[in-house]
Write a protein that holds these residues in place. Structure first.
Motif, short mmCIF file in Angstrom:
data_model
loop_
_atom_site.label_atom_id
_atom_site.label_comp_id
_atom_site.label_asym_id
_atom_site.label_seq_id
_atom_site.Cartn_x
_atom_site.Cartn_y
_atom_site.Cartn_z
N TRP A 1 -43.42 9.49 30.54
CA TRP A 1 -42.55 10.39 30.96
C TRP A 1 -42.66 10.93 32.62
O TRP A 1 -41.77 11.09 33.31
CB TRP A 1 -42.68 11.96 30.31
N PHE A 2 -43.82 10.59 33.08
CA PHE A 2 -44.00 10.66 34.41
C PHE A 2 -43.59 9.29 35.09
O PHE A 2 -42.71 9.63 36.38
CB PHE A 2 -45.49 10.76 34.62
N SER A 3 -43.52 8.29 34.44
CA SER A 3 -42.58 7.19 35.24
C SER A 3 -41.09 7.24 35.07
O SER A 3 -40.46 6.97 35.94
CB SER A 3 -42.93 5.91 34.16
N ILE A 4 -40.65 8.16 34.04
CA ILE A 4 -39.20 8.44 33.75
C ILE A 4 -38.85 9.01 35.13
O ILE A 4 -37.82 9.24 35.68
CB ILE A 4 -38.77 9.00 32.37
N ALA A 5 -39.60 10.30 35.29
CA ALA A 5 -39.45 11.25 36.39
C ALA A 5 -39.52 10.85 37.72
O ALA A 5 -38.70 10.96 38.59
CB ALA A 5 -40.46 12.43 36.33
N PHE A 6 -40.44 9.71 38.16
CA PHE A 6 -40.64 9.02 39.45
C PHE A 6 -39.10 8.16 39.36
O PHE A 6 -38.69 8.30 40.66
CB PHE A 6 -41.64 8.13 39.28
N ALA B 1 -40.13 4.06 43.62
CA ALA B 1 -39.60 3.07 42.42
C ALA B 1 -40.89 2.20 42.19
O ALA B 1 -40.82 1.99 40.90
CB ALA B 1 -38.46 2.64 42.78
N MET B 2 -41.15 1.61 42.98
CA MET B 2 -42.37 0.96 42.80
C MET B 2 -43.48 1.53 42.38
O MET B 2 -44.47 0.60 41.49
CB MET B 2 -42.92 0.00 44.24
N LEU B 3 -44.02 2.78 42.60
CA LEU B 3 -45.12 3.38 41.83
C LEU B 3 -44.68 3.53 40.45
O LEU B 3 -45.61 3.53 39.61
CB LEU B 3 -45.35 4.71 42.73
#
Length: 120
Positions: A68-73, A41-43
């Motif tokens: 999109w990568f942030s949403i996946a994380f 979540a922090m990443l």
């Protein structure tokens, strides 16, 4: 699984000592899903900040991919946080990851900013 204490015979003239304490199997629970969820979540928050800065610079394609990568994380950290909260394997970091992934998720932020923009 239990072990019975054993009396050992003493050498010549020595008095026998106390019984050895019973041995028991050591079980150690691994507490990993919660902390892993919180780190993810922090990443994702950091990745979201990089996406915003990249989009501000005009590189919309790269910013979209980063978002999109942030949403996946965030989705992965949310799922791991639920696993941790239910199973008790790092419950506190898991709950923190759930809260962080809901509040700072880009989709949630868009909704909050849209709502705030319509009231202003």
């Amino acid at each position: 699984m239990s072990f019975e204490p054993v009396q050992v015979s003493a050498p010549d003239g020595a008095e026998p000592g106390p019984l050895a304490p019973p041995l028991r199997a050591v079980s150690r629970r691994i507490r990993r899903p919660g902390p892993i969820a919180l780190v993810l979540a922090m990443l994702a928050v950091g990745l979201e900040c990089v996406a915003i800065v990249t989009g501000s610079g005009g590189a919309w394609g790269a910013a979209t991919v980063l978002a999109w990568f942030s949403i996946a994380f965030f989705a992965l950290s949310f799922a791991l946080g639920i696993v941790a909260a239910i199973s008790g394997l790092g419950r506190a970091p898991g709950l923190a990851a759930i809260i962080l992934s809901v509040l700072v998720n880009p989709l949630t932020l868009v909704g909050i900013f849209s709502m705030l923009g319509s009231t202003a």
